[in-house]
Design an enzyme around this catalytic site. Structure first.
Site, PDB file in Angstrom:
ATOM      1  N   SER A   1       0.841  -1.196   0.000  1.00  0.00           N
ATOM      2  CA  SER A   1       0.000   0.000   0.000  1.00  0.00           C
ATOM      3  C   SER A   1       0.875   1.244   0.000  1.00  0.00           C
ATOM      4  CB  SER A   1      -0.900   0.005   1.231  1.00  0.00           C
ATOM      5  OG  SER A   1      -0.101   0.163   2.400  1.00  0.00           O
TER       6      SER A   1
ATOM      7  N   ASP B   1      -0.953  -1.570  -4.406  1.00  0.00           N
ATOM      8  CA  ASP B   1      -2.365  -1.329  -4.097  1.00  0.00           C
ATOM      9  C   ASP B   1      -2.649   0.169  -4.189  1.00  0.00           C
ATOM     10  OD1 ASP B   1      -4.937  -1.975  -3.332  1.00  0.00           O
ATOM     11  OD2 ASP B   1      -4.490  -1.917  -1.187  1.00  0.00           O
TER      12      ASP B   1
ATOM     13  N   ASP C   1      -5.187   3.640  -9.714  1.00  0.00           N
ATOM     14  CA  ASP C   1      -6.482   4.046  -9.174  1.00  0.00           C
ATOM     15  C   ASP C   1      -6.860   5.429  -9.688  1.00  0.00           C
ATOM     16  OD1 ASP C   1      -8.748   4.611  -7.784  1.00  0.00           O
ATOM     17  OD2 ASP C   1      -7.897   4.288  -5.782  1.00  0.00           O
TER      18      ASP C   1
ATOM     19  N   HIS D   1     -12.823   0.567   3.152  1.00  0.00           N
ATOM     20  CA  HIS D   1     -11.509   0.334   3.738  1.00  0.00           C
ATOM     21  C   HIS D   1     -11.551   0.607   5.239  1.00  0.00           C
ATOM     22  CE1 HIS D   1     -10.146   1.329  -0.528  1.00  0.00           C
ATOM     23  NE2 HIS D   1      -9.753   0.102  -0.327  1.00  0.00           N
TER      24      HIS D   1
ATOM     25  N   HIS E   1     -12.297  -4.769  -2.768  1.00  0.00           N
ATOM     26  CA  HIS E   1     -11.470  -4.075  -1.779  1.00  0.00           C
ATOM     27  C   HIS E   1     -12.243  -3.949  -0.474  1.00  0.00           C
ATOM     28  CE1 HIS E   1      -8.129  -2.134  -4.295  1.00  0.00           C
ATOM     29  NE2 HIS E   1      -8.803  -2.913  -5.137  1.00  0.00           N
TER      30      HIS E   1
ATOM     31  N   ASP F   1      -6.388  -6.341   4.579  1.00  0.00           N
ATOM     32  CA  ASP F   1      -5.333  -5.595   5.271  1.00  0.00           C
ATOM     33  C   ASP F   1      -5.654  -5.481   6.758  1.00  0.00           C
ATOM     34  OD1 ASP F   1      -3.218  -3.966   5.966  1.00  0.00           O
ATOM     35  OD2 ASP F   1      -4.008  -2.165   5.039  1.00  0.00           O
ATOM     36  N   THR F   2      -6.802  -4.893   7.085  1.00  0.00           N
ATOM     37  CA  THR F   2      -7.143  -4.601   8.472  1.00  0.00           C
ATOM     38  C   THR F   2      -7.114  -5.847   9.356  1.00  0.00           C
ATOM     39  OG1 THR F   2      -8.496  -2.715   7.800  1.00  0.00           O
ATOM     40  CG2 THR F   2      -8.897  -3.606   9.998  1.00  0.00           C
TER      41      THR F   2
END
Length: 284
Positions: free
Chosen positions: A50, A82, A104, A180, A208, A232-233
């Site tokens: 990221s 990402d 993005d 996110h 995502h 991720d989290t």
């Protein structure tokens, strides 16, 4: 085995009805955890860097660790940026050895998003690198990128069809209700929208903001054509909670290995759980 483009992984996943996990890596222990979990599950895997990871660890460090990890396992591993923020940043990642990139342009008007994506594709495909793009804005915050809930916008299926037709992108991230970061409540995914997008778009779909999405919803999304799922989290939570637990139990411990080692094991376990949930276990 070395790094491979995500295009190779996702085409197989799309054909066989499972999804490949894309796990964000911030340090050596998490890189090791992703590789170990994939090897244990005999699953293909995507390591993602990221914006925050690049700022923290450095682009060259992330690339070197991922390459070493890929060489140390028998399963296929991709290294992916990402939410690439610009053409210039994506080019730096390609030069560093990333096998896949995301550009993005979701905050841009459709025509500008298409133009930017095509510009990246022209270079990336020429050197065998896969490209993911995004259409529609996914709410929440991931590192330095924030999309306010009021700005979050679901992906229009007809725009998705046009986008893919005009760009020939390898994978498309869509906004269907995920976000996110940590969810304030249980997310409600728009499966009808996802189904329509997949009917019109014959490439792998990316989800995502999948940490915190109920398992049943993940399974439903995979059954409707999601081929890449970003996590991720959940990894951060497992890692940091274990660090806190060990530090609290052993307040006099000054050996980082005794604290970060158990955290790495906790990360391995959550990644293995996700791999099994996505259906990619045994698909290497």
């Amino acid at each position: 085995m070395g790094l491979v483009p995500i295009d190779v992984l996702l085409k197989k996943a799309d054909a066989e009805g499972y999804a490949v996990g894309a796990f964000n890596c911030n340090n050596m222990e998490i890189v090791q955890a992703i590789a170990a979990a994939a090897e244990a599950e005999k699953s293909p895997v995507i390591m993602q860097a990221s914006q925050g990871a690049i700022k923290y660890a450095g682009l060259e460090y992330i690339a070197a660790m991922a390459k070493l990890a890929a060489d140390s396992v028998s399963v296929p591993v991709a290294l992916h940026i990402d939410h690439g923020t610009s053409f210039e940043q994506v080019m730096k990642c390609i030069r560093a050895g990333f096998s896949s990139v995301m550009i993005d342009g979701s905050k841009l008007p459709l025509e500008q998003n298409i133009a930017l994506t095509k510009k990246v594709l022209d270079v990336a495909h020429a050197v065998g690198v896969s490209v993911e793009a995004e259409l529609g804005k996914i709410g929440g915050t991931e590192d330095d990128i924030t999309v306010d809930e009021k700005e979050a916008m679901f992906t229009d299926p007809l725009e998705a069809e046009r986008f893919v037709r005009e760009t020939s992108v390898d994978a498309l991230a869509v906004a269907i209700g995920t976000a996110h970061g940590v969810y304030k409540g249980e997310p409600k995914l728009d499966f009808d929208r996802l189904k329509k997008i997949k009917e019109l778009v014959k490439i792998p779909i990316v989800l995502h903001g999948s940490s915190g999405v109920p398992d049943d919803a993940i399974r439903e999304a995979v059954s409707l054509g999601v081929g890449k799922i970003n996590i991720d989290t959940n990894i951060r939570e497992a890692f940091v909670y274990k660090v806190r637990e060990v530090a609290a139990a052993k307040p006099d411990e000054i050996d980082p290995r005794q604290i970060l080692g158990p955290a790495r094991e906790a990360a391995i376990e959550i990644i293995r759980e996700k791999i099994r949930l996505f259906g990619s276990s045994g698909k290497a």
